[in-house]
Design an enzyme around this catalytic site. Structure first.
Site, short mmCIF file in Angstrom:
data_model
loop_
_atom_site.label_atom_id
_atom_site.label_comp_id
_atom_site.label_asym_id
_atom_site.label_seq_id
_atom_site.Cartn_x
_atom_site.Cartn_y
_atom_site.Cartn_z
N SER A 143 4.07 11.19 -12.99
CA SER A 143 4.15 12.66 -13.10
C SER A 143 5.31 13.01 -14.02
O SER A 143 6.27 12.23 -14.16
CB SER A 143 4.39 13.28 -11.73
OG SER A 143 4.74 14.64 -11.83
N TYR A 202 9.39 13.42 -3.91
CA TYR A 202 8.31 13.20 -4.88
C TYR A 202 8.90 12.90 -6.26
O TYR A 202 8.48 11.95 -6.92
CB TYR A 202 7.42 14.44 -4.94
CG TYR A 202 6.25 14.29 -5.90
CD1 TYR A 202 5.12 13.57 -5.54
CD2 TYR A 202 6.29 14.88 -7.16
CE1 TYR A 202 4.06 13.43 -6.41
CE2 TYR A 202 5.22 14.75 -8.04
CZ TYR A 202 4.11 14.02 -7.66
OH TYR A 202 3.05 13.89 -8.54
#
Length: 263
Positions: A143, A156
């Site tokens: 990501s 995350y």
């Protein structure tokens, strides 16, 4: 051993994983479709891949558990005798946001890290001997959170940053036999974001993201899948790449203009 190449794709019941499984099926791969909870959706993904001509295997498994990673690997070998590609797509988060970063506990942090980072490591470790035999490849679905330090939550972001670093390490360690790359998408128009933000929250974030992104669009799952498949089936001299799929967010936004000479 089957003549068709084989891809093992974690978290492939929905979203990016399902889109990748279908596209690889259309390119002549057999696919192992893995899911943790979304059994109904995974069965639909399997049916789509079979309609595209692939032989398939559907398996539940939690990549945070090393035994499950080994079981997924062994099932593919037992059925097809080979593994040519691994796509580490399984991932989780918590949508706490920057304002509430300090409310997270160790259990939440550890669980996200276990799936997003340790799970990818365990899958690569389990599959590496078989990938080496086929001169195969690994694509980690990371990501822009790991590259730019923005995202749904601290754990995350940290897990994807670690995944990026691990991608670079494994690209060196497994060369020349196995290529290891990562894709780093920005916002994706998938159920994963809707589930985390709610429909109204997702629409708000999508509109905001598109307003500051040079290309003025978010990724579809198919957009990300196309990049994954390129790194899997082509890109023969590409390894250790962290491919940003962010519509140009890393450029600083669509409002940043390149100065031109006055007329």
């Amino acid at each position: 051993m089957t003549e068709r190449k084989v891809a093992l794709i974690t978290g492939s019941g929905t979203g990016v994983g399902a889109a990748t499984a279908l596209l690889l099926s259309q390119q002549g791969y057999n696919v192992l479709i893995n899911y943790s909870r979304s059994e109904t959706e995974a069965q639909a993904s399997q049916a789509d891949c079979q309609a595209a001509g692939a032989d398939t295997l559907l398996m539940q498994g939690d990549v945070a558990q090393d035994a499950d990673c080994k079981a997924l690997t062994q099932a593919a070998i037992d059925k097809w005798g080979r593994i040519d590609a691994v796509v580490n797509n399984a991932g989780i988060s918590t949508f706490t946001g920057a304002a509430n970063w300090d409310v997270l506990d160790m259990d939440t942090f550890s669980r996200i890290y276990a799936v997003n980072t340790v799970g990818a490591f365990q899958m690569v470790r389990a599959c590496a001997p078989h990938l080496k035999m086929q001169k195969g490849s690994v694509v980690n679905v990371s990501s822009i959170a790991g590259s730019l330090g923005i995202g749904s939550s601290v754990p995350y972001i940290a897990s994807k940053g670690a995944l990026n670093s691990m991608t670079l390490y494994l690209a060196r360690a497994l060369a020349p036999d196995i290529r290891v790359n990562a894709v780093c998408p920005g916002l994706i128009t998938s159920r994963w974001f809707v589930d985390g933000l709610g429909q109204a929250g997702f629409e708000k974030v999508k509109a905001m993201s598109e307003s500051i992104t040079p290309l003025e669009r978010a990724n579809s799952p198919e957009d990300v899948a196309e990049a994954i498949v390129w790194l899997t089936t082509g890109a023969r001299t590409v390894t250790g790449e962290l491919l940003l799929l962010d519509g140009g967010v890393h450029l600083g936004g669509s409002k940043a203009q390149v100065p031109s000479k006055p007329a």
